[in-house]
Design a protein around this motif. Structure first.
Motif, PDB file in Angstrom:
ATOM      1  N   LEU A 198       0.830  -1.201   0.000  1.00 32.51           N
ATOM      2  CA  LEU A 198       0.000   0.000   0.000  1.00 32.51           C
ATOM      3  C   LEU A 198       0.871   1.260   0.000  1.00 32.51           C
ATOM      4  O   LEU A 198       0.626   2.216  -0.733  1.00 32.51           O
ATOM      5  CB  LEU A 198      -0.912  -0.012   1.228  1.00 32.51           C
ATOM      6  CG  LEU A 198      -1.839   1.176   1.432  1.00 32.51           C
ATOM      7  CD1 LEU A 198      -2.838   1.277   0.292  1.00 32.51           C
ATOM      8  CD2 LEU A 198      -2.566   1.050   2.765  1.00 32.51           C
ATOM      9  N   ALA A 199       1.905   1.243   0.832  1.00 31.94           N
ATOM     10  CA  ALA A 199       2.826   2.378   0.923  1.00 31.94           C
ATOM     11  C   ALA A 199       4.214   1.845   1.249  1.00 31.94           C
ATOM     12  O   ALA A 199       4.357   0.791   1.871  1.00 31.94           O
ATOM     13  CB  ALA A 199       2.370   3.362   1.992  1.00 31.94           C
ATOM     14  N   VAL A 200       5.229   2.585   0.833  1.00 29.84           N
ATOM     15  CA  VAL A 200       6.602   2.119   1.044  1.00 29.84           C
ATOM     16  C   VAL A 200       7.541   3.310   1.210  1.00 29.84           C
ATOM     17  O   VAL A 200       7.305   4.389   0.663  1.00 29.84           O
ATOM     18  CB  VAL A 200       7.067   1.230  -0.141  1.00 29.84           C
ATOM     19  CG1 VAL A 200       7.109   2.035  -1.433  1.00 29.84           C
ATOM     20  CG2 VAL A 200       8.414   0.586   0.148  1.00 29.84           C
ATOM     21  N   LYS A 201       8.588   3.081   1.978  1.00 28.67           N
ATOM     22  CA  LYS A 201       9.622   4.100   2.164  1.00 28.67           C
ATOM     23  C   LYS A 201      10.986   3.411   2.088  1.00 28.67           C
ATOM     24  O   LYS A 201      11.177   2.338   2.678  1.00 28.67           O
ATOM     25  CB  LYS A 201       9.442   4.811   3.505  1.00 28.67           C
ATOM     26  CG  LYS A 201      10.465   5.902   3.772  1.00 28.67           C
ATOM     27  CD  LYS A 201      10.045   6.772   4.949  1.00 28.67           C
ATOM     28  CE  LYS A 201       8.989   7.762   4.533  1.00 28.67           C
ATOM     29  NZ  LYS A 201       8.674   8.745   5.592  1.00 28.67           N
ATOM     30  N   ARG A 202      11.931   4.029   1.379  1.00 26.26           N
ATOM     31  CA  ARG A 202      13.286   3.488   1.214  1.00 26.26           C
ATOM     32  C   ARG A 202      14.275   4.412   1.911  1.00 26.26           C
ATOM     33  O   ARG A 202      14.295   5.616   1.667  1.00 26.26           O
ATOM     34  CB  ARG A 202      13.625   3.378  -0.277  1.00 26.26           C
ATOM     35  CG  ARG A 202      14.999   2.800  -0.586  1.00 26.26           C
ATOM     36  CD  ARG A 202      15.204   2.764  -2.099  1.00 26.26           C
ATOM     37  NE  ARG A 202      16.440   2.083  -2.464  1.00 26.26           N
ATOM     38  CZ  ARG A 202      17.630   2.671  -2.539  1.00 26.26           C
ATOM     39  NH1 ARG A 202      17.751   3.970  -2.244  1.00 26.26           N
ATOM     40  NH2 ARG A 202      18.702   1.978  -2.888  1.00 26.26           N
ATOM     41  N   ILE A 203      15.094   3.836   2.796  1.00 30.34           N
ATOM     42  CA  ILE A 203      16.037   4.647   3.575  1.00 30.34           C
ATOM     43  C   ILE A 203      17.447   4.067   3.437  1.00 30.34           C
ATOM     44  O   ILE A 203      17.742   2.995   3.973  1.00 30.34           O
ATOM     45  CB  ILE A 203      15.647   4.685   5.073  1.00 30.34           C
ATOM     46  CG1 ILE A 203      14.206   5.151   5.235  1.00 30.34           C
ATOM     47  CG2 ILE A 203      16.595   5.598   5.839  1.00 30.34           C
ATOM     48  CD1 ILE A 203      13.237   4.066   5.553  1.00 30.34           C
ATOM     49  N   PRO A 204      18.332   4.746   2.716  1.00 28.58           N
ATOM     50  CA  PRO A 204      19.729   4.308   2.658  1.00 28.58           C
ATOM     51  C   PRO A 204      20.504   4.889   3.846  1.00 28.58           C
ATOM     52  O   PRO A 204      20.016   5.781   4.545  1.00 28.58           O
ATOM     53  CB  PRO A 204      20.220   4.898   1.334  1.00 28.58           C
ATOM     54  CG  PRO A 204      19.397   6.138   1.164  1.00 28.58           C
ATOM     55  CD  PRO A 204      18.060   5.869   1.817  1.00 28.58           C
ATOM     56  N   ASP A 205      21.700   4.390   4.063  1.00 29.67           N
ATOM     57  CA  ASP A 205      22.589   4.933   5.105  1.00 29.67           C
ATOM     58  C   ASP A 205      21.878   5.027   6.457  1.00 29.67           C
ATOM     59  O   ASP A 205      21.707   6.111   7.034  1.00 29.67           O
ATOM     60  CB  ASP A 205      23.113   6.323   4.706  1.00 29.67           C
ATOM     61  CG  ASP A 205      23.835   6.302   3.372  1.00 29.67           C
ATOM     62  OD1 ASP A 205      24.538   5.308   3.102  1.00 29.67           O
ATOM     63  OD2 ASP A 205      23.677   7.263   2.599  1.00 29.67           O
ATOM     64  N   ILE A 206      21.443   3.897   6.943  1.00 31.41           N
ATOM     65  CA  ILE A 206      20.638   3.871   8.163  1.00 31.41           C
ATOM     66  C   ILE A 206      21.490   3.705   9.413  1.00 31.41           C
ATOM     67  O   ILE A 206      22.582   3.138   9.379  1.00 31.41           O
ATOM     68  CB  ILE A 206      19.612   2.720   8.104  1.00 31.41           C
ATOM     69  CG1 ILE A 206      20.308   1.431   7.654  1.00 31.41           C
ATOM     70  CG2 ILE A 206      18.463   3.050   7.210  1.00 31.41           C
ATOM     71  CD1 ILE A 206      19.445   0.222   7.738  1.00 31.41           C
ATOM     72  N   GLN A 207      20.953   4.206  10.503  1.00 29.83           N
ATOM     73  CA  GLN A 207      21.522   3.977  11.825  1.00 29.83           C
ATOM     74  C   GLN A 207      20.381   3.587  12.755  1.00 29.83           C
ATOM     75  O   GLN A 207      19.292   4.167  12.685  1.00 29.83           O
ATOM     76  CB  GLN A 207      22.223   5.233  12.351  1.00 29.83           C
ATOM     77  CG  GLN A 207      23.520   5.561  11.622  1.00 29.83           C
ATOM     78  CD  GLN A 207      24.265   6.711  12.275  1.00 29.83           C
ATOM     79  OE1 GLN A 207      23.718   7.423  13.105  1.00 29.83           O
ATOM     80  NE2 GLN A 207      25.527   6.880  11.908  1.00 29.83           N
ATOM     81  N   PHE A 208      20.638   2.600  13.583  1.00 26.94           N
ATOM     82  CA  PHE A 208      19.591   2.104  14.479  1.00 26.94           C
ATOM     83  C   PHE A 208      19.851   2.559  15.909  1.00 26.94           C
ATOM     84  O   PHE A 208      21.005   2.678  16.324  1.00 26.94           O
ATOM     85  CB  PHE A 208      19.531   0.571  14.403  1.00 26.94           C
ATOM     86  CG  PHE A 208      19.074   0.060  13.067  1.00 26.94           C
ATOM     87  CD1 PHE A 208      17.730   0.090  12.729  1.00 26.94           C
ATOM     88  CD2 PHE A 208      19.988  -0.430  12.146  1.00 26.94           C
ATOM     89  CE1 PHE A 208      17.311  -0.374  11.491  1.00 26.94           C
ATOM     90  CE2 PHE A 208      19.573  -0.892  10.913  1.00 26.94           C
ATOM     91  CZ  PHE A 208      18.233  -0.864  10.580  1.00 26.94           C
ATOM     92  N   PRO A 209      18.761   2.785  16.670  1.00 24.80           N
ATOM     93  CA  PRO A 209      17.346   2.711  16.261  1.00 24.80           C
ATOM     94  C   PRO A 209      16.986   3.843  15.303  1.00 24.80           C
ATOM     95  O   PRO A 209      17.520   4.944  15.400  1.00 24.80           O
ATOM     96  CB  PRO A 209      16.597   2.834  17.584  1.00 24.80           C
ATOM     97  CG  PRO A 209      17.532   3.564  18.488  1.00 24.80           C
ATOM     98  CD  PRO A 209      18.909   3.153  18.095  1.00 24.80           C
ATOM     99  N   TYR A 210      16.055   3.543  14.384  1.00 26.44           N
ATOM    100  CA  TYR A 210      15.656   4.508  13.366  1.00 26.44           C
ATOM    101  C   TYR A 210      14.204   4.920  13.594  1.00 26.44           C
ATOM    102  O   TYR A 210      13.309   4.075  13.672  1.00 26.44           O
ATOM    103  CB  TYR A 210      15.814   3.900  11.968  1.00 26.44           C
ATOM    104  CG  TYR A 210      15.341   4.820  10.865  1.00 26.44           C
ATOM    105  CD1 TYR A 210      16.142   5.860  10.413  1.00 26.44           C
ATOM    106  CD2 TYR A 210      14.074   4.659  10.299  1.00 26.44           C
ATOM    107  CE1 TYR A 210      15.707   6.720   9.418  1.00 26.44           C
ATOM    108  CE2 TYR A 210      13.632   5.512   9.303  1.00 26.44           C
ATOM    109  CZ  TYR A 210      14.444   6.543   8.868  1.00 26.44           C
ATOM    110  OH  TYR A 210      14.009   7.395   7.890  1.00 26.44           O
ATOM    111  N   GLU A 211      13.970   6.218  13.723  1.00 22.58           N
ATOM    112  CA  GLU A 211      12.611   6.731  13.893  1.00 22.58           C
ATOM    113  C   GLU A 211      11.992   6.994  12.522  1.00 22.58           C
ATOM    114  O   GLU A 211      12.607   7.647  11.676  1.00 22.58           O
ATOM    115  CB  GLU A 211      12.624   8.011  14.731  1.00 22.58           C
ATOM    116  CG  GLU A 211      13.075   7.778  16.170  1.00 22.58           C
ATOM    117  CD  GLU A 211      12.977   9.028  17.021  1.00 22.58           C
ATOM    118  OE1 GLU A 211      12.607  10.088  16.462  1.00 22.58           O
ATOM    119  OE2 GLU A 211      13.257   8.947  18.227  1.00 22.58           O
ATOM    120  N   PHE A 212      10.793   6.492  12.323  1.00 23.15           N
ATOM    121  CA  PHE A 212      10.171   6.579  11.000  1.00 23.15           C
ATOM    122  C   PHE A 212       8.773   7.186  11.067  1.00 23.15           C
ATOM    123  O   PHE A 212       8.117   7.196  12.111  1.00 23.15           O
ATOM    124  CB  PHE A 212      10.079   5.189  10.357  1.00 23.15           C
ATOM    125  CG  PHE A 212       9.042   4.300  10.989  1.00 23.15           C
ATOM    126  CD1 PHE A 212       7.735   4.273  10.513  1.00 23.15           C
ATOM    127  CD2 PHE A 212       9.362   3.491  12.079  1.00 23.15           C
ATOM    128  CE1 PHE A 212       6.771   3.459  11.102  1.00 23.15           C
ATOM    129  CE2 PHE A 212       8.408   2.681  12.668  1.00 23.15           C
ATOM    130  CZ  PHE A 212       7.111   2.665  12.178  1.00 23.15           C
TER     131      PHE A 212
END
Length: 271
Positions: A198-212
């Motif tokens: 239904l919906a999608v988001k792409r996040i490169p160069d991530i650091q965890f924890p990640y707030e979305f």
């Protein structure tokens, strides 16, 4: 002339007899009889709530031709599930005089009584489900209350349906996080296993924890309604093509539009 009058007289008697016979042969259904008797009950309106619905003049909105006005009543403290009573108006003009009560309960046998929360929604597409552009108003009332004044003053924005939360990786899989991995966050309607999300988001160069934040702005097909219940999925993808493959790390959680503080833990390694 005399014979014509006699003919008309006898024909009238035959017609009345025929109608009476037809009524006897086709009696009213029992369900309709019960409903008519219910409406004729003089005590049925004792707890009716009535008043006036106003549209906040500060909201400069135009009405969609298919707009509908919905009135919902829920017992105090109940925020989910079917309402106690509901009423829909397709023809209305503000200020609008309303009434809702026992006749409008959704489940037979339930009582329209006690303290309730009354919600009115000006629904632009007329489908009863809240969506951006609709206008709502709420007030707490008591069964039987009269001269209630309810103002439509809350314009529903797309942000109200955003899902917000945090994505993190389980301790046991943190050493499996690829250096150049891409994080995908997407939702599908509950029960839907295949096809585009239904919906999608792409996040490169991530650091965890990640707030979305994921919402109507992320739907894949413009105009698609962002509504739940849903299954929220996050995946760290090694090759960045969004399709699950060996070495990817995934996690799942149920969600509803508007949910906040969603905790999505990546705890599954794709073999």
């Amino acid at each position: 002339m005399k014979y014509l009058a006699l003919f008309c007289f006898f024909w009238g008697i035959v017609s009345i007899s025929g109608c009476d016979k037809e009524l006897k042969e086709h009696p009213l259904p029992e369900s309709l009889k019960k409903e008519l008797a219910r409406k004729a009950d003089p005590t049925i309106h004792i707890n009716d709530v009535s008043g006036t619905i106003l549209l906040d003049p500060k909201l400069n909105v135009s009405l969609n031709p298919s707009a509908g006005l919905f009135i919902f009543a829920r017992p105090e403290g109940v925020d989910a599930g079917p309402p106690l009573a509901v009423k829909r108006h397709s023809i209305f003009k503000f200020p609008f005089e309303f009434e809702i009560g026992q006749l409008h309960t959704m489940i037979e046998g339930t009582q329209f009584e006690g303290i309730m929360n009354l919600t009115v929604r000006l629904d632009q597409d007329g489908n009863r489900k809240s969506s951006p552009g609709d206008i709502e108003g709420k007030i707490q009332i008591t069964a039987g209350q009269k001269e209630v004044q309810l103002v439509l003053n809350n314009l529903i924005s797309g942000d109200a349906y955003n899902i917000q939360g945090t994505v993190d990786v389980s301790v046991g899989l943190q050493n499996k996080i690829p250096e150049n991995g891409t994080l995908f966050i997407f939702v599908r309607s509950e029960g839907v296993k295949r096809g585009p999300p239904l919906a999608v988001k792409r996040i490169p160069d991530i650091q965890f924890p990640y707030e979305f934040t994921l919402g109507t702005q992320d739907v894949m097909v413009p105009g698609t309604i962002f509504e739940g219940p849903m299954v929220l999925t996050a995946r760290i993808d090694i090759d960045g093509d969004a399709r699950a493959g060996p070495g990817d790390i995934e996690g799942f959680v149920g969600a509803q539009p508007g949910d906040r503080k969603v905790a999505l833990l990546l705890n599954h390694l794709t073999p």
